[in-house]
Motif scaffolding. Sequence first.
Motif, short mmCIF file in Angstrom:
data_model
loop_
_atom_site.label_atom_id
_atom_site.label_comp_id
_atom_site.label_asym_id
_atom_site.label_seq_id
_atom_site.Cartn_x
_atom_site.Cartn_y
_atom_site.Cartn_z
N ARG A 179 0.89 4.13 -2.76
CA ARG A 179 0.73 5.54 -2.39
C ARG A 179 1.80 6.39 -3.05
N SER B 81 0.84 -1.19 0.00
CA SER B 81 0.00 0.00 0.00
C SER B 81 0.87 1.24 0.00
N GLU B 82 2.02 1.14 0.67
CA GLU B 82 2.97 2.25 0.68
C GLU B 82 3.52 2.49 -0.73
N SER C 91 1.31 6.62 -6.78
CA SER C 91 0.23 7.53 -7.12
C SER C 91 0.69 8.97 -7.00
#
Lengths: 336, 186
Positions: free
Chosen positions: A157, A153-154, A160
Motif C-alpha cells: 500500500r 499488504s501494508e 503504491s
Amino acid sequence: MQEVEKLKILQNEREALKNRLKERVKEHEKKAEDHTETVCPECGSRQLVHDYERAELVCQSCGLVIDDDFIDRGPEWRAFDHDQRMKRSRVGAPMTFTIHDKGLSTMIDWRNRDSYGRAISSKNRAQLYRLRKWQRRIRVSNATERNLAFALSELDRMASALGLPRNVRETAAVVYRDAVDKNLIRGRSIEGVAAAALYAACRQCSVPRTLDEIAEVSRVSRKEIGRTYRFISRELGLKLLPTSPIDYVPRFCSGLNLKGEVQSRAVEILRQAGERELTSGRGPTGVAAAAIYISSILGGERRTQREVAEVAGVTEVTIRNRYKELAEKLDIEIIL
Amino acid sequence: MKIKPEDSLKIENIVASAKVTDYLDLPALASQIKDAEYNKKRFPGVVIRMQNPKIAALVFGSGKVVLTGAKSIESLSEGLEILGNLLRGLNIDIPQKLSYKIQNIVTSADLGSGINLNKIAVGFNLDRIEYEPEQFPGLVYRLENPKVVVLLFGSGKLIITGGKEPEDARKAVQKILNDLKNLGLL
C-alpha cells in the motif's frame, strides 16, 4: 533474484536438451552424408544462413540448400501484448517475496467452469463456493503468517502510494522477512517496521525517499520510522552508506518542472560540494534543495525558495543557509 | 600550536546515584525544604536544585537519590553532603558517610579541525558507526573498549557519553585520533 535463478536453471536445461538434439541430428547426418554443417559442400563457404520461413539452411555465396525441414528452436508462439502472452503461457506468475506465501499457493478460479469450460451445475456451485471460501481462509495458517500478510499488504500500500517500482517492493519485502526471521519485530509495531523496511529498500535501490515522505503514507511518525530503521539496519547489518544529495536531484527537479540542463548543473554543483567536503554533517535533502535553487537561478528558470522548500520537504531557512554556504565556497556569483 | 585534542576534554555532566535511606515522605519533604519541586503528575520524585555547586538532586520515595548536573567529581560529593545535611535537618535518619555510584559521564572534546563525516562513514567499521545526516547531523561511533558512545560532528567537536570514569573519555579520544590518522583523515 529468485526469478533470475529460476530462469538460469531453465536455460541450462534447455541448453542441455538442445545439445542432445544437435548431437542426434549430427549423428544422423553423419550416417547419411559425411559433411559438416558449417561449411558448404559445394563451394566451401562458411556463410550459411538459416531461413526460418522456409526451414532451410542456405549457403549465402552459391545458394545451395544444405538442409531443409529443420526444427525452429525459437519461442513457441509470438505474442504481441499482455493478453496474448497470458493466453500462451502455461506457467503461473513468478515467485515473489511481496506475497506472504511467495505466490506459491493455489487459487480456485472465480469462474464457475470446470476444466472443459463447461458451466458447473447449480448443485455443485454451492460446494465450490464453500471450497473457495475455505481456500481463502486456509491460505493464512497461523498468526505469524497473518502478521506477515498484513505487513506485506501494508508495504504494498505504501509503495503504491509513493509510486515505487517493483524491485523496491521486492527488496522491502526481503528486508522485512529478514527482520521477522531475526525476531526484530517483537516490541515494535508492524507498521513501523514495514515503513522502515521500505525506507531501507528505497535507499538500497538508490531511489531514496525522505523519512517525511514515508511517514506521510504510513500510520507511523517520522521519528518512529527513523528509530526503527536505525535499529533494523544495525541488527541486519544492512551497511547502507549515507544518501547522496545527488540521488534526490532528478525527483525534486521534475517536481519543480525544471529542465534537464538545470538538473545536470545542480548535480555538478553537488559533485563539487562533495569534493570540497561541504556536505559533511548536512542533511542531504537540504543540500540538494540549495543546489537546485542555485542552478535554477543560473539557468534562468528561477524558482523561489519557498517552492523549492516545499518540494524538498525542508524549510526555507535551511535552503538559505545551505545556498549561501555553497555559493561562497564554490565561488558562484548569483545575481537575483 | 593549537591545544591538543586530549587537553580539550571537558566534563559537561556527571550523573550519579545513591541510596540514603529506605523510605522518604515526599510531600512532607517538598513542603519543608525550600527550592524543592514536587509535581507528582509530572515526575514521581522531589527535585532539589542547589546553586553551589550547581547540581540537581532527584529524591525518590524509595530513599534513592539521583544527582545530576555536576561538572566534576569533587562537586558531586559536595552536593551529596549538602543534601545529606538538608535531610538530617528534617530529622531524617541518614548515615554520616554517604556513598554514590557514577552512572554516566558526558565529556566534550575538540579535534581542532573540521572532519569529513562522509569519508569516516565509508572508512570506519560500518558495524560500529551510524551516520544518518537526514536524522541527526552527527556520526555516532560506538566503542567497545572503553564502552562509550562518541558523537562526532563535522566541526571536529566530539561528545563522549556513557563513560563511567573520567579516564574513559581520554582513552576514547586517543583511539579515535589513532583511527583517523590511520585513515589519513586528519
